[in-house]
Design a protein around this motif. Structure first.
Motif, mmCIF file in Angstrom:
data_model
loop_
_atom_site.group_PDB
_atom_site.id
_atom_site.type_symbol
_atom_site.label_atom_id
_atom_site.label_comp_id
_atom_site.label_asym_id
_atom_site.label_seq_id
_atom_site.Cartn_x
_atom_site.Cartn_y
_atom_site.Cartn_z
ATOM 1 N N ALA A 196 -1.995 1.947 -1.810
ATOM 2 C CA ALA A 196 -0.943 2.027 -2.822
ATOM 3 C C ALA A 196 0.409 1.660 -2.223
ATOM 4 N N GLY A 197 0.664 2.110 -0.987
ATOM 5 C CA GLY A 197 1.908 1.760 -0.310
ATOM 6 C C GLY A 197 2.024 0.273 -0.051
ATOM 7 N N ALA A 198 0.900 -0.346 0.344
ATOM 8 C CA ALA A 198 0.903 -1.791 0.584
ATOM 9 C C ALA A 198 1.175 -2.558 -0.705
ATOM 10 N N LEU A 199 0.589 -2.094 -1.806
ATOM 11 C CA LEU A 199 0.816 -2.745 -3.102
ATOM 12 C C LEU A 199 2.280 -2.635 -3.518
ATOM 13 N N LEU A 200 2.881 -1.474 -3.262
ATOM 14 C CA LEU A 200 4.288 -1.281 -3.608
ATOM 15 C C LEU A 200 5.192 -2.186 -2.776
ATOM 16 N N GLU A 201 4.899 -2.315 -1.490
ATOM 17 C CA GLU A 201 5.727 -3.163 -0.626
ATOM 18 C C GLU A 201 5.617 -4.624 -1.020
ATOM 19 N N GLN A 202 4.465 -5.029 -1.554
ATOM 20 C CA GLN A 202 4.314 -6.409 -2.011
ATOM 21 C C GLN A 202 5.144 -6.675 -3.262
ATOM 22 N N SER A 203 5.138 -5.715 -4.183
ATOM 23 C CA SER A 203 5.858 -5.909 -5.439
ATOM 24 C C SER A 203 7.349 -5.601 -5.319
ATOM 25 N N LEU A 204 7.705 -4.743 -4.369
ATOM 26 C CA LEU A 204 9.114 -4.364 -4.159
ATOM 27 C C LEU A 204 9.468 -4.635 -2.693
ATOM 28 N N PRO A 205 9.873 -5.856 -2.358
ATOM 29 C CA PRO A 205 10.064 -6.261 -0.954
ATOM 30 C C PRO A 205 11.072 -5.406 -0.184
ATOM 31 N N TRP A 206 12.042 -4.806 -0.866
ATOM 32 C CA TRP A 206 13.058 -4.027 -0.148
ATOM 33 C C TRP A 206 12.573 -2.613 0.193
ATOM 34 N N LEU A 207 11.417 -2.225 -0.349
ATOM 35 C CA LEU A 207 10.941 -0.846 -0.217
ATOM 36 C C LEU A 207 10.138 -0.668 1.075
ATOM 37 N N PHE A 208 10.329 0.479 1.719
ATOM 38 C CA PHE A 208 9.557 0.831 2.909
ATOM 39 C C PHE A 208 8.579 1.949 2.557
ATOM 40 N N TRP A 209 7.292 1.745 2.889
ATOM 41 C CA TRP A 209 6.317 2.822 2.749
ATOM 42 C C TRP A 209 6.118 3.459 4.108
ATOM 43 N N THR A 210 6.228 4.786 4.183
ATOM 44 C CA THR A 210 6.146 5.514 5.446
ATOM 45 C C THR A 210 5.089 6.599 5.346
ATOM 46 N N GLN A 211 4.264 6.708 6.393
ATOM 47 C CA GLN A 211 3.267 7.761 6.440
ATOM 48 C C GLN A 211 3.922 9.096 6.781
ATOM 49 N N CYS A 212 3.386 10.162 6.228
ATOM 50 C CA CYS A 212 3.908 11.503 6.491
ATOM 51 C C CYS A 212 3.616 11.900 7.937
#
Length: 238
Positions: A122-138
């Motif tokens: 889900a994080g990878a999908l978000l980063e693809q659609s929103l290039p400025w967004l960073f997904w970080t693991q807890c």
């Protein structure tokens, strides 16, 4: 709440049903909206982190809490019951994206989730659609998974089982537990952590710290005069 009632003393008149469902409820809603306005100012000025906290309650429902963290603090946004869709990465990314819209695309800098495969995708999908967004693991979940793997090492697993046998035995016998607490000034051996893996290692640390006390306990008069012990009590429950 109970402490406040006690401080008020005799003569407290509780709110009526009407007060609770109308004026007091409206007051609480207004206070929450004012609080969000303060947080929104910080989100617009500094950006914020959207935290996605998934957990399962005692009835087996998978709930996802969304919180926004910024320089103003942490603000609870919403909770979803995702029992039927928690494993679907596309649905998860859609839920997270909806919460980003709620906070504001220009306000969210990163999203923090746990390390499950569904959340990773889900994080990878978000980063693809929103290039400025960073997904970080807890980070806390990462540490917990590390402790879980360390606990599976045969030599470590043996030590943890011995620790559980010792603490289970002590906590099942009131007189022994009382004698131990007298020697530790009321401190407990079992240190409760957020997860059972953290609890195991925190308790090991506590046993190491109090090892002299534990050794003296089993050679003390309290131990000698205690009742005969049922061997079945030596087996850990957890």
């Amino acid at each position: 709440m109970v402490e406040s009632i006690g401080q008020f003393g005799p003569g407290l008149k509780p709110p009526t049903f009407h007060d609770l469902r109308l004026p007091l409820l409206k007051k609480a809603k207004d206070e929450t909206e004012n609080l969000r306005e303060r947080h929104e100012k910080a989100w617009k000025k500094y950006g914020c982190t959207l935290t996605c906290d998934g957990w399962t309650n005692r009835w087996g429902r998978h709930l996802i809490n969304f919180l926004a963290n910024s320089s103003e603090g942490t603000f609870f946004l919403r909770s979803f019951d995702a029992s039927d869709r928690a494993r679907d990465a596309e649905i998860l990314s859609g839920l997270i994206d909806a919460m980003i819209v709620n906070v504001g695309y220009s306000n969210v800098v990163q999203v923090v989730t746990d390390n499950g495969a569904n959340y990773k995708l889900a994080g990878a999908l978000l980063e693809q659609s929103l290039p400025w967004l960073f997904w970080t693991q807890c980070a806390a979940h990462c540490l917990d998974l590390m402790l879980e793997d360390i606990g599976k090492i045969p030599s470590m697993k043996k030590v943890i089982n011995q620790e559980r046998s010792c603490t289970t035995f002590i906590y099942r016998h009131g007189c022994i537990l009382h004698a131990l607490r007298e020697r530790t000034n009321g401190m407990d051996l079992v240190r409760i952590g957020a997860t059972r893996f953290a609890t195991a290692f925190l308790t090991l640390q506590s046993l190491l710290k109090h090892r002299a006390v534990v050794r003296s306990l089993f050679g003390s008069e309290d131990w000698n005069v205690s009742k005969p012990i049922d061997p079945r009590s030596l087996h850990p429950t957890g």
